[in-house]
Design an enzyme around this catalytic site. Structure first.
Site, PDB file in Angstrom:
ATOM      1  CD1 TRP A 346      39.075  54.552  -3.177  1.00 60.14           C
ATOM      2  CD2 TRP A 346      39.593  56.644  -2.616  1.00 60.14           C
ATOM      3  NE1 TRP A 346      39.960  55.026  -4.120  1.00 60.14           N
ATOM      4  CE2 TRP A 346      40.293  56.318  -3.811  1.00 60.14           C
ATOM      5  CE3 TRP A 346      39.777  57.913  -2.059  1.00 60.14           C
ATOM      6  CZ2 TRP A 346      41.136  57.209  -4.459  1.00 60.14           C
ATOM      7  CZ3 TRP A 346      40.622  58.785  -2.729  1.00 60.14           C
ATOM      8  CH2 TRP A 346      41.288  58.438  -3.909  1.00 60.14           C
ATOM      9  CG  ASP A 347      36.076  53.804  -6.333  1.00 65.61           C
ATOM     10  OD1 ASP A 347      36.984  53.616  -5.504  1.00 65.61           O
ATOM     11  OD2 ASP A 347      36.141  53.382  -7.496  1.00 65.61           O
ATOM     12  CD  GLU A 473      45.338  51.341  -5.917  1.00 68.14           C
ATOM     13  OE1 GLU A 473      45.464  50.640  -6.928  1.00 68.14           O
ATOM     14  OE2 GLU A 473      44.344  51.282  -5.168  1.00 68.14           O
ATOM     15  CE  LYS A 585      45.860  52.079 -10.662  1.00 66.17           C
ATOM     16  NZ  LYS A 585      45.381  51.097  -9.702  1.00 66.17           N
ATOM     17  CD  GLN A 586      44.580  56.289  -7.848  1.00 64.56           C
ATOM     18  OE1 GLN A 586      45.098  55.176  -7.920  1.00 64.56           O
ATOM     19  NE2 GLN A 586      43.314  56.447  -7.549  1.00 64.56           N
TER      20      GLN A 586
HETATM   21  C1  BGC Z   1      42.245  52.726  -8.176  1.00 62.53           C
HETATM   22  C2  BGC Z   1      41.589  52.870  -6.825  1.00 62.53           C
HETATM   23  C3  BGC Z   1      40.111  52.585  -6.952  1.00 62.53           C
HETATM   24  C4  BGC Z   1      39.866  51.228  -7.581  1.00 62.53           C
HETATM   25  C5  BGC Z   1      38.405  50.927  -7.814  1.00 62.53           C
HETATM   26  C6  BGC Z   1      41.943  51.359  -8.737  1.00 62.53           C
HETATM   27  O1  BGC Z   1      42.463  51.258 -10.026  1.00 62.53           O
HETATM   28  O2  BGC Z   1      43.629  52.919  -8.095  1.00 62.53           O
HETATM   29  O3  BGC Z   1      41.800  54.172  -6.328  1.00 62.53           O
HETATM   30  O4  BGC Z   1      39.500  52.654  -5.720  1.00 62.53           O
HETATM   31  O5  BGC Z   1      40.530  51.193  -8.827  1.00 62.53           O
HETATM   32  O6  BGC Z   1      37.820  51.847  -8.665  1.00 62.53           O
END
Ligand code: BGC
Length: 758
Positions: A346-347, A473, A585-586
């Site tokens: 989804w980035d 996550e 985490k984010q």
């Molecule tokens: C993140 C995801 C991301 C992925 C790839 C993971 O560490 O939690 O949101 O899509 O990295 O960049």
């Protein structure tokens, strides 16, 4: 020129691994890491890599405990034929920066030329000096071309051994889920040909037998061709000799069977054509290309050289990695490394496309089309997951197949469907391109919307969605994730809107689509209802939007007793320990507040930010920029600046300590997005584009271009806000929540400039 290049003079092993990513070159199709042509001593690590966007092998996923519907196979980006090698011998002595003596070493990547250069003075054991310059480019004109140019000045005998090597492996790392842990050998060698200055190797992916080839040839000035040999199966070496002054241009052409019917033969004829031009001519074309690119894509900052450099680096690296045909996309690490196995996430939709929408809409369109092409695979995945209708886009993929082996933080991220829909809608709002949205967007919107209908249910009149994972996550399989429900609402609402618009403007096309996807008009009513009644969890005591139903029931993470070396948590704690705590985490709810600000009010945004931010580890590189954008929105100017600064340094200073695995594409986009959507406060809405700018006190001004529905607009933020319509029809623009009619220029005081930072 100032702030148009990145230069390094360090030579230790750790830094070199990082620099392999920082100095990667690419053109959306072909990517080459910045390895040393002459090689390294045995005891030094290097991740030598060459990648082709969209070219992949398929390998088995092994589970200790398999279950129904788990993906059994995954795509994987192979490291392909290596054409970087060029060993040098001076009077028979092998040149190595680590064994011999040297001085005046610099390596520099030029953003305005699209070239990487490395030069140094080498001293042989007899004390004789040689001037050595390596230059290279991956062409933006001929996508197949990787060009090396080597210049050696030495008063003695010079030998160059130029290599083409099909014996390559992928890189793996134990115990790091962000890098592959197995399947290093993905290719088999099929053919090798050598003929005087020419060498070619044909390989194929091991399991899927998709071929690709690389053909190499040389032009020599000041020297002679000596011989070409098979050093081993799959590896050829051309020996070139010279005296005093030797110049070798090495042309390497990469072709794959996804884009060429006969990769080897087609590659050879492309090579012939390309060799008609010298290195200097190719370089000039590259410079012209970059000149055109920067004219619209540049973001100019006055007042901070380091930020200007970081922004140009980000924009440049994204341009190099983003796929330019419908067969490819932009992977989490772009074409700069093998982290996340080359998968697209989804980035793309939530970080990269928002940046491209500002002034590179054609590039955004290519990425959207690539997603569109995944619809059939996403249909199969939805079926596999037990849904009767709709699509489920993969959490991570190259081909469209779901490649996630850990479903709680993978397949369960259903928000990917909403993210894809969101980017199609934002594209439409920014461009007004009805044809595209009718031809492609509508199908995506209806099919993604259908899945919300499938997975949710009504409970006392509100529509709820259970057992999904949101962007954060560090929480998994939760009920009513705010972000997911909010993006589902937007998805459903716009599926209905565009359906009605299409019914009026392109009824025949719509009928065809309805037939294709067996769409019944009663579904539209259902979607409308759900979008109006979807549950957006809110906690009235704290006055915050709630990350999910159970979030507040959990214990808060003990940050005080977590040591520095225990971050990122994912590498040091079992997922269950993490899931049992309030820890992020984010950005999650705060990200929803950025993307969909009209679904909440400012007070709730502020309280939510203040609640979640201290609980966020930013272990994901996708986090800082989002908190920074929302800090701007909420007048937390110090925070906004700090987050931007953090994001701008992430790869340049290796702050996440894994830049060696590749650059973090979402964060690179996030750095630029932090300026445009953060400092300038851009939002793309139905009525108009909105800005709400402020200016960091360290800067005197910043400026950028916007392409809005056929118009070219220039925005400059200093003590004033100045918006200039460069071309196109007059239009309304909303600045600090007031509407202005932009005919030529709108210039007003920058009110937020006056506030001191918090
Ligand atoms: C993140 C995801 C991301 C992925 C790839 C993971 O560490 O939690 O949101 O899509 O990295 O960049």
């Amino acid at each position: 020129m100032k702030n148009w290049s990145l230069q390094k003079k360090t030579l230790d092993n750790k830094n070199l691994l990082i620099q392999e990513s920082l100095f990667a070159l690419g053109n959306g199709y072909l990517g080459v890491r910045g390895n040393f042509e002459e090689g390294y001593p045995e005891n030094m690590n290097s991740i030598k890599g060459t990648y082709i966007n969209g070219y992949y092998d398929v390998v088995d996923i092994s589970y200790a405990e398999n279950a129904y519907g788990f993906p059994q196979k995954k795509d994987k980006l192979p490291n392909v034929i290596d054409s970087q090698g060029m060993k040098i011998l001076l009077d028979g002595e092998l040149v190595s920066l680590f064994n011999g003596h040297h001085h005046s070493y610099t390596r520099e990547i030029f953003f305005d030329k699209g070239m990487l250069e490395r030069k140094f003075i080498y001293m042989t054991t007899c004390g004789k000096e040689a001037e050595i310059i390596f230059q290279r480019l991956v062409s933006n004109i001929y996508k197949e071309l990787f060009l090396n140019h080597l210049i050696i000045k030495y008063d003695g005998e010079i030998e160059v051994k130029s290599c083409l090597n099909g014996n390559v492996k992928n890189y793996s790392k134990e115990n790091d889920p962000r890098v592959s842990q197995e399947n290093e050998e993905l290719l088999t060698i099929k053919e090798i040909h050598i003929d005087s200055l020419f060498m070619s190797v044909k390989i194929a992916t091991k399991n899927t037998d998709v071929e690709m080839a690389c053909s190499t040839s040389h032009k020599i000035i000041g020297g002679v061709y000596e011989s070409t040999i098979h050093e081993s199966f799959g590896k050829g070496i051309t020996l070139i000799k010279g005296n005093k002054h030797l110049e070798v241009t090495k042309y390497s052409v990469y072709t794959d069977a996804l884009r060429y019917s006969k990769p080897l033969e087609d590659g050879k004829s492309i090579l012939k054509k390309i060799m008609a031009k010298s290195f200097e001519e190719h370089l000039q074309m590259q410079v012209d290309y970059l000149d055109r690119f920067w004219k619209h894509a540049d973001i100019i900052i006055n007042g901070s050289d380091k930020h200007q450099l970081a922004l140009r680096f980000s924009l440049y690296q994204l341009m190099q990695s983003a796929g330019r045909d419908q067969l490819s996309n932009i992977s989490a690490k772009g074409l700069t490394g093998e982290g996340y196995e080359g998968h697209y996430f989804w980035d793309t939709e939530i970080y990269v496309i928002p940046l491209l929408l500002i002034n590179q809409v054609e590039s955004a369109k290519k990425l959207l089309l690539n997603r569109y092409n995944m619809l059939d695979a996403a249909r199969e995945e939805a079926y596999m997951l037990g849904h009767r209708k709709g699509v489920k886009f993969p959490w991570r993929t190259i081909s469209g197949r779901e490649c996630s082996g850990y479903f709680p933080a993978g397949t369960a991220q259903y928000h990917i469907n909403g993210d894809v829909a969101y980017s199609f809608i934002q594209y439409f709002l920014m461009t007004g391109d009805e044809e595209f949205v009718f031809n492609y967007g509508m199908e995506v919107l209806l099919e993604t919307a259908r899945l919300w209908v499938e997975i949710g249910h009504y409970d006392n009149g509100v529509f709820k969605i259970d057992d999904v994972t949101g962007p954060d996550e560090y929480s998994a399989i939760v009920n009513n994730n705010y972000y997911t429900n909010a993006i589902a609402k937007y998805n459903l609402l716009w599926a209905v809107k565009i359906f009605k618009m299409m019914k009026e403007k392109a009824p025949e096309k719509l009928d065809k689509l309805k037939e294709k996807i067996h769409f019944n008009e009663t579904e539209i009513e259902e979607m409308k209802n759900i979008s109006e009644h979807i549950y957006l969890p809110y906690d009235s005591e704290l006055g915050i939007d709630l990350q999910d139903d159970s979030f507040l029931n959990k214990k808060k993470w003990d940050f005080e007793n977590t040591r520095e070396d225990q971050y990122p948590l994912l590498l040091n704690f079992h997922p269950l320990t993490i899931y049992r705590h309030q820890v992020l985490k984010q950005a999650d709810t705060v990200l929803a507040h950025f993307l969909l600000e009209d679904y909440t009010d400012l007070k709730t945004m502020l309280k939510s930010y203040e609640y979640y931010e201290p609980l966020t580890t930013h272990d994901s590189s996708l986090s800082h920029c989002i908190y920074g954008i929302m800090a701007s929105k909420l007048d937390k100017f110090n925070k906004a600046y700090e987050f931007f600064d953090e994001s701008s340094r992430l790869d340049l200073d290796n702050t996440h300590e894994n830049t060696e695995d590749g650059l973090h594409m979402a964060n690179l986009a996030g750095t630029a997005v932090s300026v445009i959507y953060g400092f300038a406060g851009l939002r793309i809405k139905e009525d108009a584009i909105h800005i709400e700018p402020w200016l960091p006190k360290e800067w005197s001004n910043y400026s950028f271009y916007l392409e809005y529905r056929g118009r070219n607009i220039h925005v400059e933020i200093s003590d004033k806000i100045k918006v200039v319509l460069i071309s196109g029809e007059p239009v309304n623009i909303v600045i600090n929540q007031s509407i202005y009619y932009l005919q030529n220029v709108v210039e007003i005081e920058n009110e937020r400039r006056k506030y001191e930072r918090d």
